[in-house]
Design an enzyme around this catalytic site. Structure first.
Site, PDB file in Angstrom:
ATOM      1  N   PRO A  40       0.399   6.171   8.314  1.00 42.01           N
ATOM      2  CA  PRO A  40      -0.642   5.880   7.033  1.00 42.01           C
ATOM      3  C   PRO A  40      -1.726   5.083   7.475  1.00 42.01           C
ATOM      4  O   PRO A  40      -1.464   3.722   7.973  1.00 42.01           O
ATOM      5  CB  PRO A  40       0.042   5.783   5.918  1.00 42.01           C
ATOM      6  CG  PRO A  40       1.436   4.897   6.442  1.00 42.01           C
ATOM      7  CD  PRO A  40       1.446   5.417   7.774  1.00 42.01           C
ATOM      8  N   THR A  41      -2.795   4.993   7.465  1.00 44.41           N
ATOM      9  CA  THR A  41      -3.729   3.986   7.584  1.00 44.41           C
ATOM     10  C   THR A  41      -4.981   4.123   6.518  1.00 44.41           C
ATOM     11  O   THR A  41      -5.269   5.180   5.672  1.00 44.41           O
ATOM     12  CB  THR A  41      -4.625   4.265   8.732  1.00 44.41           C
ATOM     13  OG1 THR A  41      -5.262   3.312   9.393  1.00 44.41           O
ATOM     14  CG2 THR A  41      -5.402   5.540   8.947  1.00 44.41           C
ATOM     15  N   TYR A  42      -5.667   2.893   6.474  1.00 46.78           N
ATOM     16  CA  TYR A  42      -6.992   2.908   5.350  1.00 46.78           C
ATOM     17  C   TYR A  42      -7.947   1.788   6.042  1.00 46.78           C
ATOM     18  O   TYR A  42      -7.556   0.964   6.909  1.00 46.78           O
ATOM     19  CB  TYR A  42      -6.109   2.341   4.002  1.00 46.78           C
ATOM     20  CG  TYR A  42      -5.710   0.762   3.970  1.00 46.78           C
ATOM     21  CD1 TYR A  42      -6.563  -0.138   3.933  1.00 46.78           C
ATOM     22  CD2 TYR A  42      -4.403   0.823   4.647  1.00 46.78           C
ATOM     23  CE1 TYR A  42      -5.945  -1.541   3.712  1.00 46.78           C
ATOM     24  CE2 TYR A  42      -3.860  -0.627   4.656  1.00 46.78           C
ATOM     25  CZ  TYR A  42      -4.753  -1.495   4.083  1.00 46.78           C
ATOM     26  OH  TYR A  42      -3.933  -2.663   4.015  1.00 46.78           O
ATOM     27  N   GLU A  71      12.515   3.025   0.603  1.00 45.63           N
ATOM     28  CA  GLU A  71      13.221   3.355   1.540  1.00 45.63           C
ATOM     29  C   GLU A  71      14.649   3.839   1.386  1.00 45.63           C
ATOM     30  O   GLU A  71      15.050   4.837   1.640  1.00 45.63           O
ATOM     31  CB  GLU A  71      13.586   2.055   2.796  1.00 45.63           C
ATOM     32  CG  GLU A  71      12.075   1.608   3.079  1.00 45.63           C
ATOM     33  CD  GLU A  71      11.594   0.277   2.260  1.00 45.63           C
ATOM     34  OE1 GLU A  71      10.664  -0.291   2.764  1.00 45.63           O
ATOM     35  OE2 GLU A  71      11.752   0.409   1.199  1.00 45.63           O
ATOM     36  N   ASP A 123       3.966   2.509  10.750  1.00 52.40           N
ATOM     37  CA  ASP A 123       2.646   1.826  10.325  1.00 52.40           C
ATOM     38  C   ASP A 123       2.005   1.201  11.452  1.00 52.40           C
ATOM     39  O   ASP A 123       2.432   0.826  12.205  1.00 52.40           O
ATOM     40  CB  ASP A 123       3.168   0.776   9.230  1.00 52.40           C
ATOM     41  CG  ASP A 123       3.740   1.365   7.886  1.00 52.40           C
ATOM     42  OD1 ASP A 123       3.514   2.443   7.882  1.00 52.40           O
ATOM     43  OD2 ASP A 123       4.215   0.365   7.181  1.00 52.40           O
ATOM     44  N   ASP A 124       0.715   1.407  11.360  1.00 50.59           N
ATOM     45  CA  ASP A 124      -0.260   0.907  12.343  1.00 50.59           C
ATOM     46  C   ASP A 124      -0.334  -0.599  12.578  1.00 50.59           C
ATOM     47  O   ASP A 124      -0.726  -1.202  13.657  1.00 50.59           O
ATOM     48  CB  ASP A 124      -1.646   1.230  12.242  1.00 50.59           C
ATOM     49  CG  ASP A 124      -2.164   0.907  10.591  1.00 50.59           C
ATOM     50  OD1 ASP A 124      -1.474   0.174  10.120  1.00 50.59           O
ATOM     51  OD2 ASP A 124      -3.333   1.103  10.347  1.00 50.59           O
ATOM     52  N   ASP A 125       0.168  -1.473  11.497  1.00 46.67           N
ATOM     53  CA  ASP A 125       0.150  -3.062  11.797  1.00 46.67           C
ATOM     54  C   ASP A 125       1.396  -3.460  12.307  1.00 46.67           C
ATOM     55  O   ASP A 125       1.700  -4.663  12.660  1.00 46.67           O
ATOM     56  CB  ASP A 125      -0.207  -3.487  10.405  1.00 46.67           C
ATOM     57  CG  ASP A 125       0.818  -3.289   9.421  1.00 46.67           C
ATOM     58  OD1 ASP A 125       1.480  -2.157   9.609  1.00 46.67           O
ATOM     59  OD2 ASP A 125       0.836  -4.041   8.563  1.00 46.67           O
TER      60      ASP A 125
END
Length: 414
Positions: A168-170, A359, A258-260
């Site tokens: 997911p990204t924003y 989770e 997650d991208d981070d």
């Protein structure tokens, strides 16, 4: 040029005439001459036709029938002899000797044997063959660890499992950096790998451009959930990806990345060893950024024996796992009979639970207890990814990640 048709030449009048050939010597006509001079036959017919007429006249239909029978027997014997594999061709090699390897282009490689120099040619040949095998493994999606040698010397190749990475990204200032960093890591993972990237409301051109440039096979999805009703944006984005996997029956190992976060290649290599559900410890940077927190399973080999967490507020959870600390087989989503699930209710993350419990409530839908889990790697003693908190709040990324106007000159040139 002398004629070779001796049967028609008058120089050999003392010899009998063969094949029904006609001649007239001293005005005496032979029986064949009478036959050929009749109204039914002409003297210009070939000798073979004349011979057939003489044989038919002498022997009658009975002899003709025997001739046809004899001809049929010889034809049948010849046909059977032609079908028998009596010949041998030395140029044809057995099928196992053929090589279907996809060979890389020739490169100038210097190879050395272990414990000595590269003086012999045998070591170089083996080195080139190993390099070719690696190229074949990468292109065909074959796991090197799964190669087994059979009794007759043939290699049995087992195709790799597909990895389905859900991200997911924003829109935010560091989004481009995060996506590029994760994309370059995924690019190094041997295929097959599918990167499912989910955005809210609409797909941005900036994100699509980053995905295209990474060279990774991807699917760009959009979560159409109304933002005013969303309590946790990431939950609904992951659910959009889960619906996509279930609808298209994608087969592979699903991993929420997650991208981070920071990931090692070893993690993605280990994902392919998962049968149903795999988990591992994750190192997390605390919100205060002054200490690291370890959270995840404590394993005895590959068996989960317990859990470890440093946060007292999360001790009431059933499974102490970070969102980036587990992966599972995608068939659990769309094939409940295979895993003997009691219900066929879709498996989704819940937005109604307390923060930090997404989770464990999601994992409870996948497995019943720790006996259905697999700890990776053996002993769960390696940290393969970090969960960081590097967000910059209250800022938006520049449109197109480009500056709309030049910066002000703070130090002009003199």
């Amino acid at each position: 040029m002398a004629s070779i048709r001796r049967t028609l030449s008058p120089a050999y009048h003392d010899r009998p005439y063969q094949n029904g050939a006609a001649s007239t010597l001293g005005g005496v006509s032979s029986p064949s001459h009478k036959l050929l001079s009749s109204s039914k036959y002409s003297s210009s017919l070939p000798s073979a036709v004349a011979a057939f007429a003489v044989n038919f006249r002498r022997k009658g239909p009975q002899g003709l029938r025997k001739a046809f029978v004899r001809w049929g027997v010889f034809f049948l014997v010849g046909f059977l002899l032609g079908m028998l594999p009596l010949g041998h061709v030395d140029d044809i090699r057995p099928a196992r000797d053929f090589s279907f390897d996809i060979k890389p282009p020739h490169v100038n490689v210097q190879l050395e044997e272990e414990g000595g120099g590269g003086g012999g040619g045998g070591g170089g040949d083996r080195g080139v063959k190993q390099e070719q095998d690696v190229v074949v493994d990468v292109r065909l999606g074959i796991d090197e660890a799964a190669r087994a040698e059979s009794g007759d010397g043939l290699l049995v190749f087992v195709p790799r499992k597909q990895i389905i990475v859900v991200t997911p990204t924003y829109n935010r200032p560091l989004q481009a950096y995060f996506l590029n960093r994760l994309g370059q890591v995924l690019r190094l993972v041997p295929p097959p790998l599918l990167w499912v990237v989910v955005e809210m409301n609409s797909a941005s051109m900036e994100t699509a451009e980053v995905l295209r440039k990474t060279g990774v096979m991807y699917r760009h999805l959009v979560c159409a959930k109304n933002s005013t009703e969303v309590k946790d944006r990431g939950v609904h984005q992951r659910n959009t990806a889960l619906e996509h996997i279930e609808h298209h029956r994608l087969d592979g190992i699903v991993y929420f990345a997650d991208d981070d976060n920071i990931y090692s290649l070893e993690l993605f290599y280990s994902l392919r060893n998962i049968s149903r559900f795999g988990t591992w410890p994750v190192a997390m940077l605390a919100q205060s950024k002054n200490k690291a927190i370890l959270e995840g399973p404590v394993c005895n080999g590959s068996q989960v024996a317990g859990w470890h967490t440093n946060e007292k507020s999360k001790r009431l959870r059933r499974f102490h796992v970070d969102m980036s600390g587990f992966a599972f087989n995608s068939t659990i989503l769309w094939d409940p009979k295979r895993w003997r699930r009691p219900t066929s209710i879709p498996i989704r993350q819940l937005d109604t639970v307390k923060e930090g419990f997404q989770e464990t409530t999601f994992i409870e839908q996948l497995v019943e207890d720790e006996s259905q889990m697999e700890g990776i790697p053996l002993g769960c003693s390696r940290i393969m990814n970090w969960h960081l908190h590097l967000e910059v709040h209250g800022h938006f990324y520049p449109r197109g990640w480009l500056l709309q106007k030049n910066l002000d000159i703070a130090f002009p040139l003199k």
